[in-house]
Design an enzyme around this catalytic site. Structure first.
Site, PDB file in Angstrom:
ATOM      1  N   TYR A 286       0.814  -1.226   0.000  1.00  0.00           N
ATOM      2  CA  TYR A 286       0.000   0.000   0.000  1.00  0.00           C
ATOM      3  C   TYR A 286       0.842   1.268   0.000  1.00  0.00           C
ATOM      4  O   TYR A 286       0.413   2.291  -0.519  1.00  0.00           O
ATOM      5  CB  TYR A 286      -0.873   0.028   1.257  1.00  0.00           C
ATOM      6  CG  TYR A 286      -2.022  -0.927   1.215  1.00  0.00           C
ATOM      7  CD1 TYR A 286      -3.181  -0.589   0.534  1.00  0.00           C
ATOM      8  CD2 TYR A 286      -1.958  -2.163   1.838  1.00  0.00           C
ATOM      9  CE1 TYR A 286      -4.252  -1.455   0.485  1.00  0.00           C
ATOM     10  CE2 TYR A 286      -3.021  -3.045   1.798  1.00  0.00           C
ATOM     11  CZ  TYR A 286      -4.164  -2.686   1.118  1.00  0.00           C
ATOM     12  OH  TYR A 286      -5.219  -3.548   1.068  1.00  0.00           O
ATOM     13  N   ILE A 287       1.996   1.215   0.638  1.00  0.00           N
ATOM     14  CA  ILE A 287       2.826   2.417   0.734  1.00  0.00           C
ATOM     15  C   ILE A 287       3.913   2.403  -0.340  1.00  0.00           C
ATOM     16  O   ILE A 287       4.128   3.395  -1.046  1.00  0.00           O
ATOM     17  CB  ILE A 287       3.497   2.496   2.139  1.00  0.00           C
ATOM     18  CG1 ILE A 287       2.438   2.423   3.236  1.00  0.00           C
ATOM     19  CG2 ILE A 287       4.371   3.736   2.260  1.00  0.00           C
ATOM     20  CD1 ILE A 287       1.416   3.531   3.235  1.00  0.00           C
TER      21      ILE A 287
ATOM     22  N   ASP B 201      10.011  -6.744  -4.759  1.00  0.00           N
ATOM     23  CA  ASP B 201       9.153  -7.431  -3.783  1.00  0.00           C
ATOM     24  C   ASP B 201       9.455  -8.918  -3.872  1.00  0.00           C
ATOM     25  O   ASP B 201       9.669  -9.445  -4.972  1.00  0.00           O
ATOM     26  CB  ASP B 201       7.672  -7.168  -4.096  1.00  0.00           C
ATOM     27  CG  ASP B 201       6.782  -7.438  -2.893  1.00  0.00           C
ATOM     28  OD1 ASP B 201       6.254  -6.465  -2.333  1.00  0.00           O
ATOM     29  OD2 ASP B 201       6.649  -8.621  -2.500  1.00  0.00           O
TER      30      ASP B 201
ATOM     31  N   THR C  15       5.459  -4.215   8.861  1.00  0.00           N
ATOM     32  CA  THR C  15       6.015  -4.427  10.205  1.00  0.00           C
ATOM     33  C   THR C  15       4.869  -4.908  11.084  1.00  0.00           C
ATOM     34  O   THR C  15       4.231  -4.098  11.763  1.00  0.00           O
ATOM     35  CB  THR C  15       6.623  -3.123  10.764  1.00  0.00           C
ATOM     36  OG1 THR C  15       5.783  -2.021  10.392  1.00  0.00           O
ATOM     37  CG2 THR C  15       8.011  -2.886  10.239  1.00  0.00           C
TER      38      THR C  15
ATOM     39  N   LYS D 286       5.762   9.681  14.530  1.00  0.00           N
ATOM     40  CA  LYS D 286       4.818   8.868  13.761  1.00  0.00           C
ATOM     41  C   LYS D 286       3.816   8.155  14.675  1.00  0.00           C
ATOM     42  O   LYS D 286       2.611   8.167  14.463  1.00  0.00           O
ATOM     43  CB  LYS D 286       5.609   7.839  12.925  1.00  0.00           C
ATOM     44  CG  LYS D 286       4.790   6.718  12.358  1.00  0.00           C
ATOM     45  CD  LYS D 286       3.884   7.193  11.244  1.00  0.00           C
ATOM     46  CE  LYS D 286       2.849   6.158  10.907  1.00  0.00           C
ATOM     47  NZ  LYS D 286       1.987   6.530   9.802  1.00  0.00           N
TER      48      LYS D 286
ATOM     49  N   ASN E 282      -0.634   8.705  15.346  1.00  0.00           N
ATOM     50  CA  ASN E 282      -1.713   7.708  15.339  1.00  0.00           C
ATOM     51  C   ASN E 282      -2.337   7.541  16.727  1.00  0.00           C
ATOM     52  O   ASN E 282      -3.532   7.288  16.854  1.00  0.00           O
ATOM     53  CB  ASN E 282      -1.201   6.370  14.800  1.00  0.00           C
ATOM     54  CG  ASN E 282      -1.103   6.400  13.283  1.00  0.00           C
ATOM     55  OD1 ASN E 282      -1.617   7.324  12.636  1.00  0.00           O
ATOM     56  ND2 ASN E 282      -0.454   5.422  12.686  1.00  0.00           N
TER      57      ASN E 282
ATOM     58  N   CYS F 280      -2.916   0.484  11.683  1.00  0.00           N
ATOM     59  CA  CYS F 280      -2.090   1.580  12.204  1.00  0.00           C
ATOM     60  C   CYS F 280      -2.604   2.092  13.540  1.00  0.00           C
ATOM     61  O   CYS F 280      -1.959   1.945  14.570  1.00  0.00           O
ATOM     62  CB  CYS F 280      -2.066   2.714  11.193  1.00  0.00           C
ATOM     63  SG  CYS F 280      -1.667   2.128   9.555  1.00  0.00           S
TER      64      CYS F 280
ATOM     65  N   LYS G 140     -12.735   0.308   7.286  1.00  0.00           N
ATOM     66  CA  LYS G 140     -13.377   1.606   7.089  1.00  0.00           C
ATOM     67  C   LYS G 140     -13.945   1.682   5.677  1.00  0.00           C
ATOM     68  O   LYS G 140     -13.828   0.718   4.901  1.00  0.00           O
ATOM     69  CB  LYS G 140     -12.413   2.752   7.375  1.00  0.00           C
ATOM     70  CG  LYS G 140     -11.282   2.897   6.378  1.00  0.00           C
ATOM     71  CD  LYS G 140     -10.538   4.178   6.708  1.00  0.00           C
ATOM     72  CE  LYS G 140      -9.510   4.484   5.664  1.00  0.00           C
ATOM     73  NZ  LYS G 140      -8.804   5.721   5.946  1.00  0.00           N
TER      74      LYS G 140
ATOM     75  N   ARG H 298      -8.124  -5.691   7.936  1.00  0.00           N
ATOM     76  CA  ARG H 298      -7.290  -5.929   9.117  1.00  0.00           C
ATOM     77  C   ARG H 298      -7.871  -5.230  10.356  1.00  0.00           C
ATOM     78  O   ARG H 298      -8.208  -4.058  10.309  1.00  0.00           O
ATOM     79  CB  ARG H 298      -5.855  -5.459   8.867  1.00  0.00           C
ATOM     80  CG  ARG H 298      -5.110  -6.427   7.942  1.00  0.00           C
ATOM     81  CD  ARG H 298      -3.729  -5.945   7.635  1.00  0.00           C
ATOM     82  NE  ARG H 298      -3.734  -4.676   6.929  1.00  0.00           N
ATOM     83  CZ  ARG H 298      -2.650  -3.987   6.622  1.00  0.00           C
ATOM     84  NH1 ARG H 298      -1.468  -4.453   6.961  1.00  0.00           N
ATOM     85  NH2 ARG H 298      -2.732  -2.850   5.967  1.00  0.00           N
TER      86      ARG H 298
ATOM     87  N   LYS I  93     -22.554   4.171  12.257  1.00  0.00           N
ATOM     88  CA  LYS I  93     -21.628   5.240  11.835  1.00  0.00           C
ATOM     89  C   LYS I  93     -22.362   6.533  11.498  1.00  0.00           C
ATOM     90  O   LYS I  93     -21.780   7.441  10.926  1.00  0.00           O
ATOM     91  CB  LYS I  93     -20.810   4.770  10.629  1.00  0.00           C
ATOM     92  CG  LYS I  93     -19.931   3.576  10.927  1.00  0.00           C
ATOM     93  CD  LYS I  93     -18.556   3.691  10.328  1.00  0.00           C
ATOM     94  CE  LYS I  93     -17.725   4.766  10.947  1.00  0.00           C
ATOM     95  NZ  LYS I  93     -16.316   4.685  10.658  1.00  0.00           N
TER      96      LYS I  93
HETATM   97  N1  SAJ Z   1     -12.535   6.181  12.927  1.00  0.00           N
HETATM   98  C1  SAJ Z   1     -13.585   6.469  13.800  1.00  0.00           C
HETATM   99  N2  SAJ Z   1     -13.930   7.782  13.987  1.00  0.00           N
HETATM  100  C2  SAJ Z   1     -13.293   8.806  13.346  1.00  0.00           C
HETATM  101  C3  SAJ Z   1     -12.224   8.497  12.473  1.00  0.00           C
HETATM  102  C4  SAJ Z   1     -11.859   7.176  12.287  1.00  0.00           C
HETATM  103  O1  SAJ Z   1     -14.189   5.569  14.397  1.00  0.00           O
HETATM  104  O2  SAJ Z   1     -13.668   9.958  13.547  1.00  0.00           O
HETATM  105  C5  SAJ Z   1     -12.118   4.777  12.705  1.00  0.00           C
HETATM  106  C6  SAJ Z   1     -12.227   4.311  11.249  1.00  0.00           C
HETATM  107  O3  SAJ Z   1     -13.539   3.930  10.940  1.00  0.00           O
HETATM  108  C7  SAJ Z   1     -11.216   3.189  11.215  1.00  0.00           C
HETATM  109  C8  SAJ Z   1     -10.129   3.670  12.173  1.00  0.00           C
HETATM  110  O4  SAJ Z   1     -10.739   4.667  12.973  1.00  0.00           O
HETATM  111  O5  SAJ Z   1     -11.769   1.989  11.726  1.00  0.00           O
HETATM  112  C9  SAJ Z   1      -8.877   4.237  11.500  1.00  0.00           C
HETATM  113  O6  SAJ Z   1      -9.223   4.969  10.349  1.00  0.00           O
HETATM  114  P1  SAJ Z   1      -8.574   6.356   9.919  1.00  0.00           P
HETATM  115  O7  SAJ Z   1      -9.235   6.763   8.657  1.00  0.00           O
HETATM  116  O8  SAJ Z   1      -8.646   7.330  11.025  1.00  0.00           O
HETATM  117  O9  SAJ Z   1      -7.030   6.052   9.748  1.00  0.00           O
HETATM  118  P2  SAJ Z   1      -6.165   4.926   8.949  1.00  0.00           P
HETATM  119  O10 SAJ Z   1      -5.863   3.826   9.922  1.00  0.00           O
HETATM  120  O11 SAJ Z   1      -6.779   4.554   7.667  1.00  0.00           O
HETATM  121  O12 SAJ Z   1      -4.829   5.762   8.644  1.00  0.00           O
HETATM  122  C10 SAJ Z   1      -4.089   6.325   9.730  1.00  0.00           C
HETATM  123  C11 SAJ Z   1      -3.818   7.802   9.432  1.00  0.00           C
HETATM  124  N3  SAJ Z   1      -3.285   8.450  10.630  1.00  0.00           N
HETATM  125  C12 SAJ Z   1      -3.817   9.598  11.128  1.00  0.00           C
HETATM  126  O13 SAJ Z   1      -4.764  10.143  10.639  1.00  0.00           O
HETATM  127  C13 SAJ Z   1      -3.140  10.189  12.325  1.00  0.00           C
HETATM  128  C14 SAJ Z   1      -2.834   7.945   8.253  1.00  0.00           C
HETATM  129  O14 SAJ Z   1      -2.490   9.303   8.058  1.00  0.00           O
HETATM  130  C15 SAJ Z   1      -1.569   7.119   8.519  1.00  0.00           C
HETATM  131  O15 SAJ Z   1      -0.661   7.191   7.410  1.00  0.00           O
HETATM  132  C16 SAJ Z   1      -1.987   5.668   8.716  1.00  0.00           C
HETATM  133  O16 SAJ Z   1      -2.864   5.600   9.853  1.00  0.00           O
HETATM  134  C17 SAJ Z   1      -0.729   4.829   8.938  1.00  0.00           C
HETATM  135  O17 SAJ Z   1      -0.338   4.107   7.996  1.00  0.00           O
HETATM  136  O18 SAJ Z   1      -0.118   4.940  10.004  1.00  0.00           O
END
Ligand code: SAJ
Length: 406
Positions: A9-10, A29, A79, A200, A204, A254, A314, A321, A394
């Site tokens: 993905y990255i 890869d 990781t 980092k 998160n 994450c 999401k 995952r 949601k």
């Molecule tokens: N979620 C909620 N309420 C919210 C926002 C999210 O319940 O208001 C839930 C989502 O439904 C999901 C989970 O949180 O289950 C995580 O979703 P997300 O969209 O917040 O984040 P990720 O995991 O897709 O990506 C995050 C991001 N980090 C931050 O926003 C601080 C992204 O920028 C990072 O690059 C990524 O983690 C990573 O790879 O670390």
């Protein structure tokens, strides 16, 4: 030439971005099937803009399972984290670094983008390099440049998000900054490696703690018959308040993982972070509690009449995952787990019992539909669920007051 190691993905979008902006890139890869697909132009990632990016990049990029003899490496291997002890498993990362050391030029720079727990480079990567007889800072330069892009909007965020570059010396940090500024149009901050690692994980963790606050509010409001969404909407009009959205849980690789690195390393100092994690992990149970209440209200006894819509972590991604739906199913006692039905338009492989591949068939067999993920698909097809009993975890359909909420 830049060798990007790990084309997930990255790694893949990053490699394509560098190639688009004129750098010569080789993507490596160890998964031969993936390499064959990529060579055929099948990108295996469904992200907006990725096909156009590939078209712009393909002149400058090659794919192979071999590590390249060159001067600059970007390591974006997974990781994983070990669920039992909640620690990072650095095995893939260390194996990638070893393979780089087998082939790299003297003075090469190894840029680690994979998310790592703070201290991983000092604890695992430096000793490995030294044990192989290399001098860090002379034979090998180490950099940590953690990614920040969000699944669902990766291509845009690669260009628009600010970045952090952690390096042992300013000169190398600035050189790597130059590399990323070929495509990153935002601020690039150069700092040391330990700071980059910690920043980092802090990002998160910040989001996890803030989601936990919203989830706790949802439970408080539900317990006393208040509308959490209305309250958040009004509170957020305050110039210094910005509450996130409650939901059925926090998934993905994450946000639901990284805070545990801090809890694991600083158990005495992470009360808030730990409680936030536990709060978010409890949300699938809260959804189950709500399902049981709604069944009682409607005099329903048969669990096989319940359908969970959404298996991914999401909306509008196919990644399952740590998904709240999987957590919910795993938490169910056996007699319930065997009955409950599941559908997700993005998930084409069978992951759980009673998973439907056809939306109509799924709907035909259920009376209560629990919306676990706000895919565009359900937003476009609300009319299909309107005649059911709906639990909208949601708040996808904010204005539909007939639906049950969290
Ligand atoms: N979620 C909620 N309420 C919210 C926002 C999210 O319940 O208001 C839930 C989502 O439904 C999901 C989970 O949180 O289950 C995580 O979703 P997300 O969209 O917040 O984040 P990720 O995991 O897709 O990506 C995050 C991001 N980090 C931050 O926003 C601080 C992204 O920028 C990072 O690059 C990524 O983690 C990573 O790879 O670390």
């Amino acid at each position: 030439m830049i060798n990007v190691i790990g084309l997930g993905y990255i790694g893949l979008p990053t490699a394509l971005m560098l190639a688009k902006f004129g750098l010569e890139v080789v993507g490596t890869d160890r998964d031969i099937d993936k390499i064959n697909s990529l060579m055929d132009g099948n990108l295996l990632i469904d992200e907006e803009g990725i096909i156009e990016l590939y078209e712009d990049a393909k002149q400058n990029i090659k794919f192979t399972s071999e590590y390249q003899h060159t001067h600059t490496y970007i390591v974006t291997v997974p990781t994983p984290y070990q669920k039992k002890n909640k620690k990072l498993d650095p095995e893939f990362l260390l194996s990638a670094v070893e393979s780089v050391l087998d082939v790299c030029d003297k003075g090469a720079t190894i840029i680690i983008e994979s998310t790592i727990s703070p201290g991983t480079i000092d604890k695992h990567v430096r000793p490995l390099i030294r044990d192989r007889g290399f001098i860090i800072g002379e034979d090998i330069h180490l950099v940590h440049a953690p990614e920040r892009i969000i699944p669902g909007n990766m291509v845009k965020e690669l260009t628009l998000n600010s970045r952090t570059i952690g390096a042992d010396c300013k000169e190398i940090g600035e050189k790597v900054k130059g590399l990323y500024s070929s495509f990153c149009k935002s601020d690039i901050v150069v700092t040391d490696i330990r700071t980059a690692e910690m920043t980092k994980v802090v990002e998160n963790t910040y989001r996890d703690v803030n989601i936990a606050f919203a989830n706790e509010l949802a439970q408080i409001c539900h317990s006393d018959n208040m509308d959490v969404y209305e309250i958040i909407k009004i509170a957020n009009k305050h110039p210094r308040v910005n509450i996130l959205n409650p939901g059925p849980g926090v998934g993905g690789h994450c946000i639901s993982v990284d805070p545990w690195f801090l809890v694991g390393d600083y158990p005495e100092l992470t009360n808030l972070i730990k409680v936030a994690r536990v709060t978010n992990d409890f949300m699938p149970n809260h959804v189950l509690k709500r399902i049981k209440q709604i069944m009682n209200e409607h005099n329903l006894r048969d669990i096989s009449k319940i359908g969970l819509y959404g298996l991914t972590y999401k909306e509008d991604v196919n990644d399952t995952r740590e998904s709240p739906t999987l957590q919910l199913i795993n938490n169910l006692e056996d007699n319930l787990a065997f009955g409950i039905k599941v559908f997700d338009p993005y998930v084409k492989e069978e992951l759980v019992d009673n998973q439907y591949m056809d939306f109509d068939a799924f709907l035909q067999d259920i009376e209560i539909v629990v919306l676990m993920v706000g895919h565009q698909h359900i937003k476009n097809n609300e009319s299909y669920v309107e005649n059911k009993i709906v639990l909208d975890t949601k708040n996808i359909f904010e204005n539909n007051k007939n639906y049950h909420k969290l």
